[in-house]
Design a protein around this motif. Sequence first.
Motif, mmCIF file in Angstrom:
data_model
loop_
_atom_site.group_PDB
_atom_site.id
_atom_site.type_symbol
_atom_site.label_atom_id
_atom_site.label_comp_id
_atom_site.label_asym_id
_atom_site.label_seq_id
_atom_site.Cartn_x
_atom_site.Cartn_y
_atom_site.Cartn_z
ATOM 1 N N SER A 120 0.815 -1.207 0.000
ATOM 2 C CA SER A 120 0.000 0.000 0.000
ATOM 3 C C SER A 120 0.851 1.261 0.000
ATOM 4 C CB SER A 120 -0.935 0.004 1.210
ATOM 5 O OG SER A 120 -0.196 -0.108 2.412
ATOM 6 N N VAL A 121 2.079 1.163 0.537
ATOM 7 C CA VAL A 121 2.989 2.313 0.555
ATOM 8 C C VAL A 121 3.782 2.387 -0.750
ATOM 9 C CG1 VAL A 121 4.949 3.389 1.734
ATOM 10 C CG2 VAL A 121 3.158 2.241 3.065
ATOM 11 N N GLY A 122 4.217 1.240 -1.246
ATOM 12 C CA GLY A 122 5.016 1.213 -2.467
ATOM 13 C C GLY A 122 4.207 1.395 -3.733
ATOM 14 N N GLY A 123 2.899 1.089 -3.676
ATOM 15 C CA GLY A 123 2.053 1.290 -4.849
ATOM 16 C C GLY A 123 2.196 0.212 -5.902
ATOM 17 N N TYR A 124 2.362 -1.035 -5.480
ATOM 18 C CA TYR A 124 2.474 -2.121 -6.463
ATOM 19 C C TYR A 124 1.849 -3.404 -5.900
ATOM 20 C CZ TYR A 124 6.652 -3.199 -3.635
ATOM 21 O OH TYR A 124 7.525 -3.457 -2.600
ATOM 22 N N ALA A 125 1.505 -4.291 -6.834
ATOM 23 C CA ALA A 125 1.094 -5.641 -6.477
ATOM 24 C C ALA A 125 2.320 -6.547 -6.540
ATOM 25 C CB ALA A 125 0.021 -6.148 -7.432
ATOM 26 N N TRP A 126 2.392 -7.510 -5.638
ATOM 27 C CA TRP A 126 3.499 -8.466 -5.656
ATOM 28 C C TRP A 126 2.955 -9.890 -5.706
ATOM 29 C CZ3 TRP A 126 2.736 -11.469 -1.444
ATOM 30 C CH2 TRP A 126 2.165 -10.885 -0.305
ATOM 31 N N ILE A 127 3.773 -10.782 -6.252
ATOM 32 C CA ILE A 127 3.376 -12.181 -6.408
ATOM 33 C C ILE A 127 4.436 -13.056 -5.756
ATOM 34 C CG2 ILE A 127 2.762 -14.008 -8.025
ATOM 35 C CD1 ILE A 127 2.171 -11.795 -10.095
ATOM 36 N N LEU A 128 4.000 -13.907 -4.838
ATOM 37 C CA LEU A 128 4.892 -14.810 -4.124
ATOM 38 C C LEU A 128 4.692 -16.231 -4.632
ATOM 39 C CD1 LEU A 128 6.770 -15.639 -1.711
ATOM 40 C CD2 LEU A 128 4.712 -15.668 -0.292
ATOM 41 N N ASP A 129 5.765 -16.852 -5.128
ATOM 42 C CA ASP A 129 5.730 -18.254 -5.525
ATOM 43 C C ASP A 129 5.856 -19.112 -4.266
ATOM 44 O OD1 ASP A 129 7.223 -20.889 -6.201
ATOM 45 O OD2 ASP A 129 6.451 -20.242 -8.131
ATOM 46 N N VAL A 130 4.842 -19.934 -3.973
ATOM 47 C CA VAL A 130 4.825 -20.657 -2.697
ATOM 48 C C VAL A 130 5.799 -21.837 -2.685
ATOM 49 C CG1 VAL A 130 2.466 -19.968 -2.196
ATOM 50 C CG2 VAL A 130 2.874 -22.117 -3.411
ATOM 51 N N ARG A 131 6.217 -22.318 -3.855
ATOM 52 C CA ARG A 131 7.159 -23.439 -3.888
ATOM 53 C C ARG A 131 8.574 -22.990 -3.531
ATOM 54 N NH1 ARG A 131 4.090 -27.470 -6.160
ATOM 55 N NH2 ARG A 131 2.559 -26.849 -7.737
ATOM 56 N N SER A 132 8.935 -21.800 -3.956
ATOM 57 C CA SER A 132 10.282 -21.296 -3.692
ATOM 58 C C SER A 132 10.322 -20.249 -2.591
ATOM 59 C CB SER A 132 10.865 -20.690 -4.969
ATOM 60 O OG SER A 132 10.111 -19.552 -5.384
ATOM 61 N N ASN A 133 9.135 -19.749 -2.198
ATOM 62 C CA ASN A 133 9.039 -18.641 -1.234
ATOM 63 C C ASN A 133 9.848 -17.428 -1.703
ATOM 64 O OD1 ASN A 133 7.245 -19.633 0.734
ATOM 65 N ND2 ASN A 133 8.859 -20.900 1.632
ATOM 66 N N GLN A 134 9.723 -17.142 -3.002
ATOM 67 C CA GLN A 134 10.383 -15.994 -3.603
ATOM 68 C C GLN A 134 9.343 -15.089 -4.264
ATOM 69 O OE1 GLN A 134 13.792 -15.413 -3.556
ATOM 70 N NE2 GLN A 134 14.002 -17.225 -2.241
ATOM 71 N N ILE A 135 9.623 -13.769 -4.238
ATOM 72 C CA ILE A 135 8.796 -12.824 -4.984
ATOM 73 C C ILE A 135 9.198 -12.918 -6.458
ATOM 74 C CG2 ILE A 135 8.206 -10.399 -5.341
ATOM 75 C CD1 ILE A 135 7.067 -11.579 -2.792
ATOM 76 N N VAL A 136 8.227 -13.266 -7.309
ATOM 77 C CA VAL A 136 8.526 -13.479 -8.726
ATOM 78 C C VAL A 136 8.073 -12.327 -9.607
ATOM 79 C CG1 VAL A 136 8.569 -15.983 -8.527
ATOM 80 C CG2 VAL A 136 6.393 -14.833 -8.975
ATOM 81 N N ALA A 137 7.303 -11.384 -9.048
ATOM 82 C CA ALA A 137 6.883 -10.226 -9.852
ATOM 83 C C ALA A 137 6.403 -9.110 -8.932
ATOM 84 C CB ALA A 137 5.770 -10.614 -10.823
ATOM 85 N N ARG A 138 6.640 -7.884 -9.396
ATOM 86 C CA ARG A 138 6.066 -6.687 -8.786
ATOM 87 C C ARG A 138 5.445 -5.869 -9.910
ATOM 88 N NH1 ARG A 138 10.513 -7.442 -5.226
ATOM 89 N NH2 ARG A 138 9.898 -7.290 -3.024
ATOM 90 N N ILE A 139 4.180 -5.518 -9.761
ATOM 91 C CA ILE A 139 3.440 -4.843 -10.821
ATOM 92 C C ILE A 139 3.001 -3.469 -10.316
ATOM 93 C CG2 ILE A 139 1.456 -4.996 -12.382
ATOM 94 C CD1 ILE A 139 1.445 -8.059 -11.699
#
Length: 384
Positions: free
Chosen positions: A88-107
Motif C-alpha cells: 500500500s505504501v510502495g504502490g504495487y502488487a506483488w506475487i509470491l511463488d509458494v514453492r520457492s518462497n520468492q517474490i517473482v513479480a512486482r506490478i
Amino acid sequence: MKLRFNYRLVFLLLILAVLAIREVALELRPSFLRPDLHLFAYVGNTADGTVSAIDLVKLSPVATILVGPGPSGLRPHPTRPEIWGLSSVGGYAWILDVRSNQIVARIPVGAAPYALDFSPDGRRAYVAVSGPGTVLAIDTGSRQIVARGRAGRRPWIARVAPNGKTVLVSNRDDATISLLDASTLAPLGVIPTAPDPEQIVILPDNSKAFVTSGSSDQISVLDLKREVLLTNLALGGTPSDLALKPDGGELYISSSSAHGLLIVNTGTNEVGDFLLLGMSPTSAAFAAATETLYVSDSAAGHVVPVAVETRQVGRPIQVGQSPATSRLTPGGDILLVVDTSSNDLAVVRTKTIATGQPGLSPPRPPTALIPVGAQPRDLAIKVF
C-alpha cells in the motif's frame, strides 16, 4: 543375579510408541490433506514489510519474505501456486511463488492500493487504487495490466460478483458503489450507500450486495439487478467484519462497539438476532461443516465460538493479547488468528474444541503460538 531382557515387553512398547506417533501425526495433519500436499499460512507483517510463511503441518515458520512497505490484501490464487498481495505504501502488487518462497513479480498499480480480488476462474486480479481513483484488471498469466476503469473518490475495495461479470467498488469519499463490467471495466452504474462504504459481500445468486459503513452503525443493502439502494439498515453498532453463510441466507456481523454479533436475514433485509459476545468482537470466520462461527475479541485476547443454528455461545478460547484477523483452513480443521500485539499466529485445532455440540464443550488452549513479524494483520492460506 542376572536380569532377563524382556523382548516381548520391548516389542510391545515399540508398537505403542509407533501408534502414539501415528495418532499425533493424524491430529496435526488436517483430514482433507493428502500426503503429497502442503498446507501453509502466509502472514503480512505491516511494520517490517515482510510475509511470514508457516508450515501448518509441522507448526513452524519456514521463511520470512521481504515484500515491501505496508503489505495488505493477501489472497491465495485460486489455481496457481501463488500468493498475491499489495504494497500500500510502495504502490504495487506483488506475487509470491509458494514453492520457492520468492517474490517473482512486482506490478506497479498506483498510489495507495489496499485490497485485491480474483475472478472466479483466477484469470484476472482486480485492484482498487485509492490515490488516482482507478480500478485495474491484471492478467494473472502474463502479469500485465489489461484494463483500467474509473471509480469514485478514494476507492477502497474491489469485489467480483460470483458470476464473474461485474466488479463492485466501494468509494469512501463519495458514499457510493461503482459497478464495472468485469471484462472491460467500463462503468455500468453507481449506487448510493451509507457514509464511508468499506467491506462488500455479494450473495451467491448475484442478486444483492451488503456494504458496511466505516463511520456509522449502518449496512447498505443493494439490489444488483435493478442497481438501486434497498435500505441503509441500522445495526446498533459499527460493523467490524462480515461473514456470509455459504447458502447466502444469513449474514453475520461482528461489532466491537455493540460488543456482539448481529445476524441479518438476507431475504428480508432485517436484523434477526443479536448475541452479546464480549468486549470488542472483530474478525469472524465461519466453519460450514459444523456451522460454527469463530469471532475474535481484540480487547479480551480470545476467540468465541458460536453455534449459529442454536444461537449458543461457547466458552472463549484464549489465543493471545490482541487477536485480529482470523481464517479457517479448507474443511475447517484449523483456525488461525494473528495477534498484532504479541506478533504471533495462534493455531487452534477446531475438532478438539468440542466433543458434543460444535463449539460448546470446554475448549483446549491453542495447539501452537508461532512467532511472525512485527504488527501482523493480513493472512492467507494455501494448499499446494
